[in-house]
Design a protein around this motif. Structure first.
Motif, short mmCIF file in Angstrom:
data_model
loop_
_atom_site.label_atom_id
_atom_site.label_comp_id
_atom_site.label_asym_id
_atom_site.label_seq_id
_atom_site.Cartn_x
_atom_site.Cartn_y
_atom_site.Cartn_z
N ASN A 29 70.31 77.63 31.22
CA ASN A 29 71.17 76.72 31.98
C ASN A 29 70.97 76.99 33.47
OD1 ASN A 29 72.29 75.89 29.58
ND2 ASN A 29 74.25 76.90 29.88
N PRO A 48 80.98 71.83 24.92
CA PRO A 48 79.86 72.53 24.25
C PRO A 48 80.22 73.28 22.98
CG PRO A 48 79.79 72.89 26.62
CD PRO A 48 81.11 72.25 26.32
N ASN A 88 75.06 71.54 23.90
CA ASN A 88 74.55 70.86 25.09
C ASN A 88 73.21 70.18 24.87
OD1 ASN A 88 76.70 71.44 26.87
ND2 ASN A 88 75.89 73.49 27.28
N LYS A 89 72.41 70.72 23.97
CA LYS A 89 71.09 70.15 23.73
C LYS A 89 71.18 68.77 23.07
CE LYS A 89 68.37 74.40 23.37
NZ LYS A 89 67.48 75.22 22.50
N THR A 122 74.11 66.75 23.14
CA THR A 122 75.11 65.88 23.74
C THR A 122 74.52 64.63 24.40
OG1 THR A 122 76.72 67.67 24.02
CG2 THR A 122 76.97 65.76 25.46
N PRO A 123 73.40 64.74 25.15
CA PRO A 123 72.83 63.50 25.72
C PRO A 123 72.46 62.47 24.65
CG PRO A 123 71.96 65.41 26.87
CD PRO A 123 72.70 65.94 25.69
N VAL A 171 80.89 69.15 30.76
CA VAL A 171 79.74 70.00 30.48
C VAL A 171 79.17 70.64 31.75
CG1 VAL A 171 78.95 68.94 28.33
CG2 VAL A 171 78.35 67.89 30.51
N THR A 207 73.21 69.67 31.82
CA THR A 207 73.61 68.63 30.87
C THR A 207 74.34 67.48 31.57
OG1 THR A 207 73.83 70.34 29.17
CG2 THR A 207 74.77 68.19 28.67
N LYS A 258 71.88 65.26 33.15
CA LYS A 258 71.13 64.54 32.12
C LYS A 258 71.90 63.30 31.67
CE LYS A 258 68.54 68.45 30.19
NZ LYS A 258 68.33 69.31 29.00
#
Length: 367
Positions: free
Chosen positions: A59, A159, A196-197, A199-200, A213, A217, A220
């Motif tokens: 991060n 998260p 977080n990986k 969530t987008p 977040v 993130t 993003k």
């Protein structure tokens, strides 16, 4: 079942998930050596120690660790004692690694540090320094949410149950007068615990209407058309709040204080360089992210994300205590005794040697 017991059980379950994939690497995946942190000729090992194992996340809020590794600040301070990095995806797995001795020192958020300290009755870790403030935002779908009051009734991602951003969002929701069950996330607003990986992708699919977040993130999501509705820093005095601490195994601190001082010296020098060279530091952090994860961040994500983070040696201890109070109010933590969670003597020794002012533990120093 008491909320604190449920939280501990939930954290244990979540910690197990990354451990399954990282077990072969000793909890954290090992970063590749790209030759940026070579041991200087004639350097000696500190305390005769071959290596110190340093954990951090991929991060930008862990930018001190990213840049310090990439530019060799830690290695320079450690001499011939190797700076051995391990990358984590979640706080509970890093705490487990610390407790097991798989890492010695780590960069981590305040909630995992608090949980780790209280679960061990104050026996397993100490916070020995600060690293970063800020870098947390509420990003929403502007077609569905146009004002803060519109968040009510929507699905907002955080998260992880009980993590730093989850606690912050639940506290903010309570201040709006909304009721949310902290365990299920159901109520006047629905809290969706989402890595977080992913969530987008969840945002693009419309399964969440926004997210509270950390960076990158948040940026993003903005790149996907989201809008920053609230920057968490605006909720804190002087817009400062701890987002990343430096922690250490108590046994390691007692056995190898000179090594701990060396890592802290590397951290202080890294932060000084970051603040003096923000653009170069941003690029160094991105190179380390690419090296650790195989993928760099695009400029439209990297640039705004980096600008929102403030790198500091000050652990901002008073804000950690406030964050613990927020977790208690949310029903995620029994009132903790945090007296002793900090040992800032090594950091203040390093700061004094560099002509910098001492930092304060807000009365939560080692007993």
């Amino acid at each position: 079942m008491p909320a604190s017991s449920a939280l501990r059980r939930s954290l244990a379950v979540m910690a197990a998930l990354p451990l399954l994939t990282l077990a072969a690497c000793g909890y954290g995946s090992q970063a590749k050596d790209d030759g940026t942190a070579k041991v200087a000729a004639g350097a000696k090992k500190i305390d005769g120690l071959d290596s110190v194992k340093i954990g951090y996340f991929g991060n930008l809020t862990h930018g001190t660790a990213l840049v310090g590794m990439q530019k060799g600040f830690f290695q320079k301070a450690l001499g011939a004692t190797r700076a051995d990095p391990a990358i984590f995806n979640a706080g509970p797995s890093e705490i487990e690694a610390l407790n097991s001795g798989s890492i010695d020192i780590g960069w981590i958020g305040p909630s995992p540090a608090i949980n780790g300290y209280t679960k061990s009755a104050g026996k397993n870790l100490r916070i020995i320094g600060g690293s970063a403030s800020g870098g947390v935002k509420l990003v929403v779908n502007p077609d569905k949410i146009k004002s803060l009051k519109d968040v009510k009734g929507k699905r907002i991602a955080t998260p992880q149950l009980g993590n730093t951003q989850d606690v912050a969002f639940l506290n903010w929701a309570a201040e709006q007068g909304w009721k949310v069950d902290p365990q299920s996330g159901k109520g006047d607003v629905t809290v969706v615990r989402s890595d977080n990986k992913v969530t987008p992708d969840a945002y693009k699919a419309g399964s969440v209407d926004g997210a509270w977040v950390p960076e990158p993130t948040a940026s993003k999501l903005v790149a996907e058309g989201g809008k920053v509705l609230l920057d968490e820093s605006t909720l804190w005095p002087d817009k400062k709040f701890v987002i990343t601490n430096i922690i250490v195994r108590q046994g390691f601190l007692q056995e190898h204080p000179k090594v701990v001082e060396a890592v802290l010296k590397g951290s202080v020098e890294t932060n000084k360089w970051i603040n003096a060279n923000p653009d170069a530091a941003k690029e160094a952090a991105n190179k380390r992210l690419e090296q650790d994860s195989g993928k760099a961040l695009p400029a439209d994500v990297l640039d705004p994300a980096w600008k929102s983070i403030r790198f500091t040696d000050d652990p901002l201890a008073a804000t950690l205590n406030t964050e613990a109070e927020h977790a208690v109010k949310a029903g995620l933590l029994e009132k903790p005794d945090l007296k002793g969670i900090y040992d800032l003597a090594p950091l203040n020794k390093v700061l004094k040697a560099q002509g910098e002012p001492a930092v304060d533990d807000a009365g939560l120093g080692a007993k």
